[in-house]
Design a protein around this motif. Structure first.
Motif, PDB file in Angstrom:
ATOM      1  N   LEU A 129      -4.932   1.109  -2.075  1.00 23.99           N
ATOM      2  CA  LEU A 129      -4.640   1.955  -1.128  1.00 23.99           C
ATOM      3  C   LEU A 129      -5.802   2.842  -0.482  1.00 23.99           C
ATOM      4  CD1 LEU A 129      -1.192   3.574  -2.337  1.00 23.99           C
ATOM      5  CD2 LEU A 129      -1.500   1.394  -1.006  1.00 23.99           C
ATOM      6  N   VAL A 130      -6.618   1.999   0.105  1.00 27.53           N
ATOM      7  CA  VAL A 130      -7.825   2.494   0.743  1.00 27.53           C
ATOM      8  C   VAL A 130      -7.872   1.703   2.404  1.00 27.53           C
ATOM      9  CG1 VAL A 130     -10.454   2.184   0.748  1.00 27.53           C
ATOM     10  CG2 VAL A 130      -9.136   2.659  -1.623  1.00 27.53           C
ATOM     11  N   ALA A 131      -8.237   2.334   3.306  1.00 28.69           N
ATOM     12  CA  ALA A 131      -8.474   1.752   4.416  1.00 28.69           C
ATOM     13  C   ALA A 131      -9.461   0.794   4.669  1.00 28.69           C
ATOM     14  CB  ALA A 131      -8.907   3.046   5.593  1.00 28.69           C
ATOM     15  N   ASP A 132      -9.043  -0.222   5.489  1.00 23.76           N
ATOM     16  CA  ASP A 132      -9.633  -1.394   5.852  1.00 23.76           C
ATOM     17  C   ASP A 132     -11.149  -1.321   6.093  1.00 23.76           C
ATOM     18  OD1 ASP A 132      -7.192  -2.628   5.161  1.00 23.76           O
ATOM     19  OD2 ASP A 132      -6.704  -3.231   7.242  1.00 23.76           O
ATOM     20  N   ASN A 133     -11.421  -0.204   7.049  1.00 23.33           N
ATOM     21  CA  ASN A 133     -12.766  -0.138   7.413  1.00 23.33           C
ATOM     22  C   ASN A 133     -13.740   0.515   6.261  1.00 23.33           C
ATOM     23  OD1 ASN A 133     -11.682   2.494   7.287  1.00 23.33           O
ATOM     24  ND2 ASN A 133     -12.547   3.068   9.272  1.00 23.33           N
ATOM     25  N   ALA A 150     -13.684  -6.269  -6.894  1.00 28.67           N
ATOM     26  CA  ALA A 150     -15.131  -5.755  -7.054  1.00 28.67           C
ATOM     27  C   ALA A 150     -15.319  -4.574  -6.239  1.00 28.67           C
ATOM     28  CB  ALA A 150     -16.003  -6.752  -6.549  1.00 28.67           C
ATOM     29  N   LEU A 151     -14.377  -4.204  -5.238  1.00 28.87           N
ATOM     30  CA  LEU A 151     -14.752  -3.275  -4.344  1.00 28.87           C
ATOM     31  C   LEU A 151     -14.001  -1.912  -4.659  1.00 28.87           C
ATOM     32  CD1 LEU A 151     -14.066  -5.035  -0.973  1.00 28.87           C
ATOM     33  CD2 LEU A 151     -16.151  -4.683  -2.179  1.00 28.87           C
ATOM     34  N   VAL A 152     -13.104  -1.928  -5.886  1.00 35.06           N
ATOM     35  CA  VAL A 152     -12.536  -0.546  -6.459  1.00 35.06           C
ATOM     36  C   VAL A 152     -13.290   0.161  -6.777  1.00 35.06           C
ATOM     37  CG1 VAL A 152     -10.484   0.226  -7.678  1.00 35.06           C
ATOM     38  CG2 VAL A 152     -10.482  -2.291  -6.909  1.00 35.06           C
ATOM     39  N   ARG A 153     -12.974   1.436  -6.550  1.00 30.80           N
ATOM     40  CA  ARG A 153     -13.944   2.671  -7.220  1.00 30.80           C
ATOM     41  C   ARG A 153     -12.947   3.837  -7.738  1.00 30.80           C
ATOM     42  NH1 ARG A 153     -18.208   3.731  -1.931  1.00 30.80           N
ATOM     43  NH2 ARG A 153     -19.117   1.679  -2.290  1.00 30.80           N
ATOM     44  N   ASN A 154     -13.731   4.257  -8.597  1.00 33.39           N
ATOM     45  CA  ASN A 154     -12.883   5.345  -9.281  1.00 33.39           C
ATOM     46  C   ASN A 154     -12.219   6.555  -8.337  1.00 33.39           C
ATOM     47  OD1 ASN A 154     -13.669   4.872 -12.049  1.00 33.39           O
ATOM     48  ND2 ASN A 154     -15.541   6.057 -11.644  1.00 33.39           N
ATOM     49  N   GLY A 155     -11.049   6.637  -8.733  1.00 32.46           N
ATOM     50  CA  GLY A 155     -10.350   7.508  -7.982  1.00 32.46           C
ATOM     51  C   GLY A 155      -9.576   6.926  -6.867  1.00 32.46           C
ATOM     52  N   ASP A 156      -9.897   5.679  -6.415  1.00 38.83           N
ATOM     53  CA  ASP A 156      -8.901   4.749  -5.528  1.00 38.83           C
ATOM     54  C   ASP A 156      -7.487   4.938  -6.104  1.00 38.83           C
ATOM     55  OD1 ASP A 156     -11.174   4.375  -3.919  1.00 38.83           O
ATOM     56  OD2 ASP A 156     -11.263   2.201  -4.685  1.00 38.83           O
ATOM     57  N   LEU A 157      -6.573   5.075  -5.162  1.00 39.52           N
ATOM     58  CA  LEU A 157      -5.254   4.888  -5.586  1.00 39.52           C
ATOM     59  C   LEU A 157      -4.848   3.465  -5.571  1.00 39.52           C
ATOM     60  CD1 LEU A 157      -3.279   7.728  -3.812  1.00 39.52           C
ATOM     61  CD2 LEU A 157      -3.938   7.661  -6.370  1.00 39.52           C
ATOM     62  N   ILE A 158      -3.956   2.874  -6.288  1.00 42.74           N
ATOM     63  CA  ILE A 158      -3.571   1.357  -6.587  1.00 42.74           C
ATOM     64  C   ILE A 158      -2.196   1.648  -6.700  1.00 42.74           C
ATOM     65  CG2 ILE A 158      -3.703  -0.603  -8.021  1.00 42.74           C
ATOM     66  CD1 ILE A 158      -6.623   0.135  -8.566  1.00 42.74           C
ATOM     67  N   ARG A 214     -17.810  -1.173   2.066  1.00 43.29           N
ATOM     68  CA  ARG A 214     -17.963  -1.503   0.507  1.00 43.29           C
ATOM     69  C   ARG A 214     -18.612  -2.937   0.329  1.00 43.29           C
ATOM     70  NH1 ARG A 214     -13.271   1.603  -2.818  1.00 43.29           N
ATOM     71  NH2 ARG A 214     -13.297   3.512  -1.898  1.00 43.29           N
ATOM     72  N   ARG A 215     -17.648  -3.843   1.308  1.00 43.69           N
ATOM     73  CA  ARG A 215     -18.104  -4.999   1.070  1.00 43.69           C
ATOM     74  C   ARG A 215     -19.407  -5.402   1.632  1.00 43.69           C
ATOM     75  NH1 ARG A 215     -16.229  -9.357  -0.288  1.00 43.69           N
ATOM     76  NH2 ARG A 215     -13.919  -8.725  -0.714  1.00 43.69           N
ATOM     77  N   ASN A 275      -3.332  -6.716  -0.965  1.00 41.95           N
ATOM     78  CA  ASN A 275      -5.041  -6.787  -0.634  1.00 41.95           C
ATOM     79  C   ASN A 275      -5.875  -6.783  -1.894  1.00 41.95           C
ATOM     80  OD1 ASN A 275      -4.774  -4.190  -1.361  1.00 41.95           O
ATOM     81  ND2 ASN A 275      -5.469  -3.253   0.618  1.00 41.95           N
ATOM     82  N   LEU A 276      -5.337  -6.590  -3.093  1.00 37.76           N
ATOM     83  CA  LEU A 276      -6.051  -6.324  -4.229  1.00 37.76           C
ATOM     84  C   LEU A 276      -6.218  -7.878  -4.867  1.00 37.76           C
ATOM     85  CD1 LEU A 276      -7.978  -4.669  -5.872  1.00 37.76           C
ATOM     86  CD2 LEU A 276      -5.917  -3.887  -7.111  1.00 37.76           C
ATOM     87  N   ALA A 277      -5.013  -8.649  -4.456  1.00 38.45           N
ATOM     88  CA  ALA A 277      -4.956  -9.780  -5.035  1.00 38.45           C
ATOM     89  C   ALA A 277      -4.451 -11.074  -4.117  1.00 38.45           C
ATOM     90  CB  ALA A 277      -4.118 -10.115  -6.446  1.00 38.45           C
ATOM     91  N   PRO A 278      -5.193 -11.416  -3.192  1.00 35.88           N
ATOM     92  CA  PRO A 278      -4.749 -12.207  -1.827  1.00 35.88           C
ATOM     93  C   PRO A 278      -4.352 -13.502  -2.483  1.00 35.88           C
ATOM     94  CG  PRO A 278      -7.017 -11.356  -1.503  1.00 35.88           C
ATOM     95  CD  PRO A 278      -6.693 -11.028  -2.785  1.00 35.88           C
ATOM     96  N   ASP A 279      -4.858 -14.167  -3.728  1.00 33.08           N
ATOM     97  CA  ASP A 279      -4.660 -15.394  -4.167  1.00 33.08           C
ATOM     98  C   ASP A 279      -3.635 -15.176  -5.201  1.00 33.08           C
ATOM     99  OD1 ASP A 279      -5.909 -16.713  -2.038  1.00 33.08           O
ATOM    100  OD2 ASP A 279      -7.684 -16.877  -3.280  1.00 33.08           O
ATOM    101  N   GLY A 280      -3.348 -13.901  -5.621  1.00 33.39           N
ATOM    102  CA  GLY A 280      -2.234 -13.801  -6.802  1.00 33.39           C
ATOM    103  C   GLY A 280      -2.502 -13.215  -7.901  1.00 33.39           C
ATOM    104  N   ALA A 281      -1.918 -12.612  -8.673  1.00 36.85           N
ATOM    105  CA  ALA A 281      -2.016 -11.957  -9.861  1.00 36.85           C
ATOM    106  C   ALA A 281      -0.995 -12.100 -10.640  1.00 36.85           C
ATOM    107  CB  ALA A 281      -2.354 -10.281  -9.867  1.00 36.85           C
TER     108      ALA A 281
END
Ligand code: FES
Length: 573
Positions: free
Chosen positions: A517-521, A497-505, A526-527, A383-389
């Motif tokens: 690892l942040v809930a969809d809602n 763009a939606l990642v914030r400090n402390g979010d787990l990756i 944030r979007r 979900n952090l890279a839908p088109d790849g990384a």
């Protein structure tokens, strides 16, 4: 069947009996040439990316003369055409912004003038894809002449590799383990001859790929720039391209899906630069071939990395040449290659590598004793890279390849520079450093910022690698657990763009996963709040760039350069 002189493209300029042909012939004679020099002969454009600031190509004025020698020997008429000397060191904000500029210039230099065939002279990172993209689109006979790597660096009896050892010793300097005096001595010894970077960085990767694609003469990619064999190779390119014009052997006769699969296999076996993925997608796009990132991953998983070269291994390109060079490496993996692909030599890839000799099995390993059992690059989705990384696992500390950690977010490179060494920065060795707004549009030009520096306080505690994530690229000479090319990029509102400090990756290279690892809602909220920034450019080449550049997974070409009907030959009036 061989072409006749009347069928040469240049005959449209030189062969007529009209007013314009008079002008073209009289202006060729203005240079002191007689009709015997050019009439009925293939005109060979030598596209030269020399400049005083393209230091990797500082031998190109001599090499261009050596190419001309070969063209004359074979009965052609050489003309040298300078082109955008894209260089990795001095061009800002990023030379990647100018790769497409060079590609356009190459194509139009060849199209607008009486050129029958081309020798493309490049080597510094973006010049290889830029020149080849232009030549593929123009589709006249063309040979690529790689600049060749520079000699090994030397400091205090130690071997230094371009880029890789700069990053390594810079961290040691920041940690207080080497002195200013030692650092200055390295500056004198790390780049001590003409030629491109001599690690398996982007330059060596792309020239090797050009050879694997069949666009260079056999062995061309590995010869050190200052070796006399390099001069002989230049002359051989001049001779061969004249024959190719008569044979009408064009890039479209050489480049197929199989030759691109050979190039990807080679990229994986050499532990090539992550940048190669973007360039290969763009090159294939020019040839009308769609390369999906999943194809890179599939080939990576079945290809052992057998080149023991920095940054993933130990040695440098000079050692690689003495060990047998790319031909010897390709011979080791011949069972993984499409050997019947045609090359500019007029033979097949299998024939080109048949007599290659391996002289040092420590530098070029066997498939049974590889540096790594799988290829140098992995493609991640989530979900952090839908088109790849992209990540280069062979250049990372293995413990980090499966990792969950809290994000430390920087919204720009300048903000990162301001905060990274701050003692109060809330970071430890498990943190995940995140850089936003560094992609194709955000950088702009997707600069090589992806190897974010390790915070000084962690360096002093002995930490040398951390998980780092960005939509930037990184130098092919860089290393570390750096996730790059996150697509779509954050500047356009991609999930980064939606990642914030402390979010787990979560990074899981084996599972090919990259997740926030942040809930969809929560992400949806944030979007709603996310606001786009204005484009980086409003005029000039920059405006053309921001309007037309594609995202990383599509190769960052301009959309109008790989679509649309073929451009017709110019009318001559
Ligand atoms: Fe030219 Fe590295 S700076 S290849």
């Amino acid at each position: 069947m061989k072409k006749t002189p009347e069928e040469l493209r240049s005959a449209r300029w030189f062969g007529g009996e009209d007013l314009r042909s008079f002008g073209h012939r009289s202006r060729a004679k203005q240079m002191g040439y007689a009709a015997e020099d050019f009439a009925g002969k293939p005109v060979i454009g030598i596209i030269n990316t020399w400049s005083d600031l393209t230091t990797c190509h500082s031998h190109f004025r001599t090499r261009a003369d050596e190419v001309k020698r070969g063209v004359w020997q074979a009965g052609g008429f050489p003309v040298e055409l300078p082109a955008m000397p894209v260089n990795e060191t001095f061009m800002k904000p990023s030379p990647m912004m100018y790769r497409n500029f060079l590609a356009m210039e190459t194509e139009e230099l060849l199209r607008s003038q009486p050129i029958d065939g081309a020798v493309l002279m490049g080597g510094c990172d973006k010049t290889t894809p830029g020149l080849l993209m232009g030549a593929i689109s123009m589709n006249i006979p063309a040979i690529y002449l790689p600049a060749g790597p520079m000699l090994r660096g030397n400091w205090n009896g130690q071997v230094l590799g371009s880029g890789s050892d700069v990053w390594k010793y810079w961290d040691e300097k920041r940690a207080g383990r080497i002195t200013d005096c030692e650092w200055n001595e390295m500056e004198d010894g790390i780049a001590r001859s003409p030629g491109h970077c001599m690690t398996m960085g982007t330059a060596s990767t792309m020239t090797s790929i050009a050879e694997a694609l069949g666009m260079t003469l056999p062995g061309a990619a590995s010869i050190p720039a200052v070796d006399a064999n390099h001069s002989r190779m230049a002359t051989a390119c001049g001779r061969r391209v004249v024959e190719m014009v008569w044979e009408d052997l064009k890039p479209s006769d050489i480049l197929t899906h199989e030759s691109f699969r050979n190039a990807i296999t080679t990229d994986m076996a050499i532990g090539g630069s992550t940048n190669a993925i973007i360039h290969l997608v763009a090159l294939a796009g020019r040839a009308g071939i769609n390369l999906d990132l999943k194809e890179f991953d599939e080939i990576s998983q079945r290809t052992p990395m057998i080149a023991n070269l920095r940054p993933s291994g130990q040695y440098l390109m000079e050692d690689f040449y003495y060990a047998g060079g790319l031909r010897a490496l390709l011979n080791q993996i011949r069972d993984l290659l499409h050997l019947d692909c045609q090359t500019v030599s007029g033979a097949t890839l299998g024939e080109d590598i048949a007599r290659a000799r391996l002289c040092n099995p420590e530098v070029i390993r066997s498939v049974d004793h590889p540096v790594s059992v799988s290829g140098g690059t992995a493609i991640l989705y989530g979900n952090l890279a839908p088109d790849g990384a992209v990540i280069k696992p062979t250049a990372a500390e293995p413990r980090l390849l499966t990792h969950v950690g809290p994000a430390v977010v920087f919204s720009s490179y300048n903000e990162m520079l301001e905060r990274i060494d701050d003692d109060d920065l809330d970071v430890d060795e498990n943190s995940v450093l995140v850089l936003q707004n560094a992609g194709p549009l955000g950088g702009p030009g997707m600069p090589e910022w992806g190897m974010l520096p390790i915070p000084k306080k962690l360096l002093q505690r002995g930490v040398r690698d951390m998980v780092r994530i960005s939509d930037a690229r990184m130098s092919g000479t860089s290393y570390g657990a750096c996730v790059l090319h996150v697509s779509p990029e954050s500047f356009t509102g991609g999930p980064l763009a939606l990642v914030r400090n402390g979010d787990l990756i979560e990074l899981n290279v084996t599972g090919r996963k990259l997740n926030l690892l942040v809930a969809d809602n929560e992400l949806a909220q944030r979007r709603e709040l996310w606001k786009p920034q204005p484009p980086r450019y409003q005029r000039g080449f920059g405006a053309l760039y921001v309007e037309h550049v594609t995202q990383a997974h599509l190769g960052c070409d301009f959309d109008f350069l790989h679509t649309g009907a073929e451009t017709s030959e110019p009318e001559i009036h």
